[in-house]
Design an enzyme around this catalytic site. Structure first.
Site, PDB file in Angstrom:
ATOM      1  N   SER A 116       5.279  -2.714   5.254  1.00 42.00           N
ATOM      2  CA  SER A 116       4.961  -1.620   6.196  1.00 42.00           C
ATOM      3  C   SER A 116       3.926  -1.970   7.260  1.00 42.00           C
ATOM      4  O   SER A 116       3.776  -1.222   8.220  1.00 42.00           O
ATOM      5  CB  SER A 116       4.458  -0.406   5.432  1.00 42.00           C
ATOM      6  OG  SER A 116       5.550   0.345   4.993  1.00 42.00           O
ATOM      7  N   LYS A 151       5.076  -1.929  10.768  1.00 44.22           N
ATOM      8  CA  LYS A 151       5.307  -0.694  11.541  1.00 44.22           C
ATOM      9  C   LYS A 151       4.356  -0.580  12.731  1.00 44.22           C
ATOM     10  O   LYS A 151       4.717  -0.066  13.782  1.00 44.22           O
ATOM     11  CB  LYS A 151       5.142   0.524  10.623  1.00 44.22           C
ATOM     12  CG  LYS A 151       6.192   0.610   9.518  1.00 44.22           C
ATOM     13  CD  LYS A 151       5.808   1.643   8.475  1.00 44.22           C
ATOM     14  CE  LYS A 151       6.848   1.755   7.369  1.00 44.22           C
ATOM     15  NZ  LYS A 151       6.398   2.621   6.263  1.00 44.22           N
ATOM     16  N   TYR A 154      15.162  -2.882  10.565  1.00 41.14           N
ATOM     17  CA  TYR A 154      13.973  -2.376   9.866  1.00 41.14           C
ATOM     18  C   TYR A 154      13.711  -3.205   8.596  1.00 41.14           C
ATOM     19  O   TYR A 154      12.587  -3.634   8.333  1.00 41.14           O
ATOM     20  CB  TYR A 154      14.155  -0.888   9.525  1.00 41.14           C
ATOM     21  CG  TYR A 154      13.076  -0.358   8.606  1.00 41.14           C
ATOM     22  CD1 TYR A 154      11.780  -0.148   9.075  1.00 41.14           C
ATOM     23  CD2 TYR A 154      13.338  -0.109   7.253  1.00 41.14           C
ATOM     24  CE1 TYR A 154      10.775   0.302   8.221  1.00 41.14           C
ATOM     25  CE2 TYR A 154      12.346   0.347   6.406  1.00 41.14           C
ATOM     26  CZ  TYR A 154      11.067   0.553   6.888  1.00 41.14           C
ATOM     27  OH  TYR A 154      10.075   0.985   6.044  1.00 41.14           O
ATOM     28  N   TYR A 163      -1.029   6.377   4.674  1.00 43.33           N
ATOM     29  CA  TYR A 163      -0.166   7.405   4.073  1.00 43.33           C
ATOM     30  C   TYR A 163      -0.978   8.606   3.586  1.00 43.33           C
ATOM     31  O   TYR A 163      -1.858   9.066   4.286  1.00 43.33           O
ATOM     32  CB  TYR A 163       0.677   6.815   2.921  1.00 43.33           C
ATOM     33  CG  TYR A 163       1.325   5.524   3.236  1.00 43.33           C
ATOM     34  CD1 TYR A 163       2.239   5.430   4.284  1.00 43.33           C
ATOM     35  CD2 TYR A 163       1.040   4.381   2.509  1.00 43.33           C
ATOM     36  CE1 TYR A 163       2.862   4.234   4.578  1.00 43.33           C
ATOM     37  CE2 TYR A 163       1.659   3.179   2.799  1.00 43.33           C
ATOM     38  CZ  TYR A 163       2.564   3.114   3.831  1.00 43.33           C
ATOM     39  OH  TYR A 163       3.165   1.939   4.113  1.00 43.33           O
ATOM     40  N   VAL A 201       3.608  -2.332   0.958  1.00 40.15           N
ATOM     41  CA  VAL A 201       3.850  -2.362  -0.490  1.00 40.15           C
ATOM     42  C   VAL A 201       3.823  -3.757  -1.111  1.00 40.15           C
ATOM     43  O   VAL A 201       3.824  -3.884  -2.330  1.00 40.15           O
ATOM     44  CB  VAL A 201       5.170  -1.672  -0.911  1.00 40.15           C
ATOM     45  CG1 VAL A 201       5.078  -0.172  -0.795  1.00 40.15           C
ATOM     46  CG2 VAL A 201       6.356  -2.226  -0.185  1.00 40.15           C
TER      47      VAL A 201
HETATM   48  N1  GLN Z   1      10.244  -1.961   3.311  1.00 44.76           N
HETATM   49  C1  GLN Z   1       9.495  -0.970   2.582  1.00 44.76           C
HETATM   50  C2  GLN Z   1      10.243   0.346   2.553  1.00 44.76           C
HETATM   51  O1  GLN Z   1      10.845   0.698   3.537  1.00 44.76           O
HETATM   52  C3  GLN Z   1       8.155  -0.788   3.243  1.00 44.76           C
HETATM   53  C4  GLN Z   1       7.322   0.281   2.581  1.00 44.76           C
HETATM   54  C5  GLN Z   1       5.857   0.006   2.595  1.00 44.76           C
HETATM   55  O2  GLN Z   1       5.386  -1.111   2.718  1.00 44.76           O
HETATM   56  N2  GLN Z   1       5.098   1.047   2.349  1.00 44.76           N
HETATM   57  O3  GLN Z   1      10.238   1.035   1.572  1.00 44.76           O
END
Ligand code: GLN
Length: 338
Positions: free
Chosen positions: A73, A76, A198, A250, A268
């Site tokens: 993530s 992003k 993505y 988050y 994650v």
């Molecule tokens: N690729 C992971 C997902 O879309 C990324 C989520 C994350 O790092 N919080 O669930």
């Protein structure tokens, strides 16, 4: 290019402070490695690194700082920046909001009225953002993303195919979000192309040192402090850092803003980046996560760094100026700048 050989770890009070921080949190065993993407579950939970890169290009690394892992993530942030460059802020705001959700990163929710995803840091908003990246076809769009990462990092990057295919074949929740947004006209066909892009952007391999250089680039008005390349137009930095500050962690974003007080983003796979504008980028990597999907050691390290060095944006004591003196003039740090 940032080569391993380029890093000379000069003995300094700041480096010693980071070494101590690393030793202090090394023994923590709380948290669980992400396993909803099967490939991620294979990681060694003991990996642990901290790296700081200043806007002068000085690098302070500790632990397994060259270990590669998928960015997840944290991507992003950078893809949002590219979308802003591609379309401008006004158009992007019609497709993706900037409101924190207070919900988990993978919640399936859209704004009731506008049907927009809430912000670009949760999965729905990130998928919508990725769908806006310009390019004629899947290959050109992926190449534009990889070139963007390359500007921020200063060397070639690649997608880890096993993590990409692992997420692609199990990512039904993200696929559901994509279809929901397609239903509301928030993203367009071909939806599988946007989802693949993505999953690919999340599966790009980086090290903790790379992440620190990327964060330092955001701290340095979009200029990579090591290569001096402009990675992103400086006019986008304010927008990027604002959504990182309010939404980057988050459903922990409020507490993070309260306790740590600097723009940040987690992923994650166990990475966290944090940006001290005009000073430095911080990166921590440690795979075990808390219940909100943030690295346990990463959060603790950033909390202590912020408190000890006075990094909170609204810090009123003289702590932070004392720290800046110690960092840039290499004078003795006593951590007692009040
Ligand atoms: N690729 C992971 C997902 O879309 C990324 C989520 C994350 O790092 N919080 O669930």
């Amino acid at each position: 290019m940032v080569n391993q050989e380029d890093i000379k770890i000069a003995p300094s009070p700041f480096q010693a402070f980071l070494d101590d921080l690393h030793s202090k949190y090394k023994s923590i065993t709380e948290g669980v490695v992400a396993n909803y993407i099967p490939e991620l579950a294979k990681v060694n939970p003991n990996l642990f690194s901290i790296c700081i890169v200043t806007v002068n290009g000085d690098i302070y690394p500790v632990g397994n700082y060259n270990q590669l892992f998928t960015i997840q993530s944290i991507s992003k942030v950078f893809v949002y920046g590219l979308a802003l460059e591609d379309h401008g802020r006004d158009y992007i705001l019609t497709r993706v909001g900037v409101e924190p959700t207070g919900d988990a990163f993978n919640s399936i929710i859209l704004d009731e009225q506008s049907k927009r995803p809430y912000n670009p840091m949760v999965n729905a908003g990130a998928i919508a953002t990725t769908s806006l990246i310009k390019g004629r076809g899947a290959t050109e769009r992926l190449n534009r993303l990889l070139a963007m990462y390359q500007r921020y990092i200063g060397s070639d990057v690649f997608v880890d195919i096993s993590v990409f295919t692992s997420e692609r074949s199990t990512g039904h929740r993200n696929r559901a979000m994509g279809h929901l947004m397609l239903n509301f006209g928030m993203i367009e066909e071909p939806i599988e192309e946007a989802l693949d892009l993505y999953f690919q952007q999340c599966a790009v391999m980086v090290s903790c040192k790379d992440l620190a250089v990327m964060a330092a680039t955001l701290a340095n008005k979009g200029v990579n402090p090591v290569t001096k390349e402009q990675a992103i137009d400086s006019s986008c930095i304010k927008d990027i850092l604002s959504v990182m500050y309010t939404c980057g962690m988050y459903n922990f974003a409020g507490e993070w803003a309260y306790k740590v007080g600097i723009p940040a983003k987690s992923g994650v796979s166990g990475g966290i980046i944090a940006v001290v504008p005009n000073v430095m980028g911080i990166a921590v990597f440690s795979p075990p996560l808390d219940s909100r999907g943030n690295s346990v050691r990463g959060v603790k390290v950033c909390e202590e760094l912020s408190q000890h060095l006075g990094l909170h944006q609204f810090e009123c004591s003289s702590k932070s100026s004392h720290f800046l003196d110690s960092l840039f003039r290499n004078v003795e740090m006593n951590g007692n700048g009040n």
